[in-house]
Design an enzyme around this catalytic site. Structure first.
Site, PDB file in Angstrom:
ATOM      1  CE  LYS A 107      33.006  27.592  40.554  1.00 24.65           C
ATOM      2  NZ  LYS A 107      33.974  28.042  39.559  1.00 24.65           N
TER       3      LYS A 107
ATOM      4  CG  HIS B 287      31.446  33.042  41.534  1.00 23.63           C
ATOM      5  ND1 HIS B 287      31.675  32.714  40.215  1.00 23.63           N
ATOM      6  CD2 HIS B 287      32.355  32.362  42.266  1.00 23.63           C
ATOM      7  CE1 HIS B 287      32.687  31.858  40.169  1.00 23.63           C
ATOM      8  NE2 HIS B 287      33.119  31.631  41.387  1.00 23.63           N
TER       9      HIS B 287
ATOM     10  CD  GLU C 270      31.754  30.027  37.646  1.00 24.64           C
ATOM     11  OE1 GLU C 270      30.931  29.541  38.448  1.00 24.64           O
ATOM     12  OE2 GLU C 270      32.919  29.585  37.532  1.00 24.64           O
TER      13      GLU C 270
ATOM     14  CD  GLU D 197      36.676  33.029  43.150  1.00 24.82           C
ATOM     15  OE1 GLU D 197      36.981  31.889  43.499  1.00 24.82           O
ATOM     16  OE2 GLU D 197      35.665  33.254  42.468  1.00 24.82           O
TER      17      GLU D 197
ATOM     18  CB  SER E   9      43.337  27.565  39.254  1.00 25.73           C
ATOM     19  OG  SER E   9      42.533  27.720  38.097  1.00 25.73           O
TER      20      SER E   9
ATOM     21  N   GLY F 175      36.915  25.965  43.890  1.00 32.00           N
ATOM     22  CA  GLY F 175      35.902  25.415  42.995  1.00 32.00           C
ATOM     23  C   GLY F 175      36.136  23.928  42.768  1.00 32.00           C
TER      24      GLY F 175
END
Ligand code: 13P
Length: 255
Positions: free
Chosen positions: A11, A97, A99, A169, A215, A236
């Site tokens: 990231k 993704h 995000e 995810e 996670s 991540g």
């Protein structure tokens, strides 16, 4: 059989080239003497660090991009094309993704354009999909995954399918330390395989990898990756520490 795939999504980290240099030192140190027979390892740092990564000439760690722009070249201030990522050492790119969807308004049409650009440039794609907590609570997981896959993969033929990895995810598991049970991951994997088989063919889908992300830590890698027999992980926070990242890679490689 294809190899498993462990991907570190750094990231917007680390802050400086010096810190990234230390990160690479750590990776080299923690990889030393370890053999990954069944697993490919990919790190996706911010593109400003690509050259630094490439100059290390690491044998067993590949480079990936976190995102690309879909146009080939031209007046698109601030963007980086898939071809540029490839020319600067990347072999993979993440696309879609959560995000990117949340903070940059990416929808399936945009993700489809990006995915096509990634495949056209010769990069391998890691397509992220997953339901929100609300969608899960209202039993919408299967229709959400179906919509995401069908729209993102629209117009992409079976000939390209082996260059696409799907990362499941669940949005509610990203950055939260909440994780699904093995059964929930397995259920999502079965749904994904079924949709992919409808789009492509059983034979083609055997060559497509399906990862779990959200996670992932070494203490739960068994539950979310190994037990549901996923083809790897998209990691991540835990990929920011080479020791922990490689520890997870080893757990998955050895199963
Ligand atoms: P975390 O592993 O930090 O939850 O992030 C998952 C992720 O978004 C990987 O792409």
């Amino acid at each position: 059989m294809h190899k498993k795939l462990i991907v570190g999504n750094l990231k917007m980290n680390p802050l400086t080239p010096t810190e990234f240099g230390r990160y690479l030192d750590g990776l080299e140190k923690d990889m030393k003497g370890k053999r990954f027979e069944k697993t490919e390892i990919v790190v996706c740092p911010p593109a400003v660090y690509f050259r630094q990564f490439v100059e290390r000439k690491m044998k067993d760690v590949k480079l990936g991009a976190q995102d690309v722009y879909w146009e080939y070249q031209g007046a698109f201030t601030g963007e980086i094309s898939a071809g540029m990522m490839k020319a600067n050492g990347a072999q993979y790119s993440i696309v879609g993704h959560s995000e990117r969807r949340k903070y940059f308004g990416e929808n399936e049409e945009i993700i489809n354009l990006k995915l096509k650009a990634i495949l056209k440039s010769g990069l391998n794609a890691i397509l992220c999909i997953g339901e929100s907590g609300e969608e899960r609570k209202s039993n919408q997981t299967a229709p959400v995954l179906k919509k995401q896959l069908e729209k993102s993969l629209a117009g992409i033929g079976v000939g390209k399918s082996e260059y696409i990895t799907i990362a499941y995810e669940p949005i509610w598991a990203v950055g939260t330390d909440k994780i699904p049970s093995s059964d929930e991951v397995l259920e999502a994997k079965i749904i994904i395989k079924k949709i992919l088989t409808e789009l492509y063919s059983r034979k083609a889908v055997e060559k497509m990898r399906i990862l779990y992300g959200g996670s992932v830590k070494s203490h739960c890698a068994g539950q979310v990756c190994v037990d549901p027999a996923m083809d790897g992980a998209l990691i991540g926070r835990e990929s920011l520490t080479p020791y922990d990242f490689i520890k997870i890679a080893k757990i998955i490689d050895e199963k």
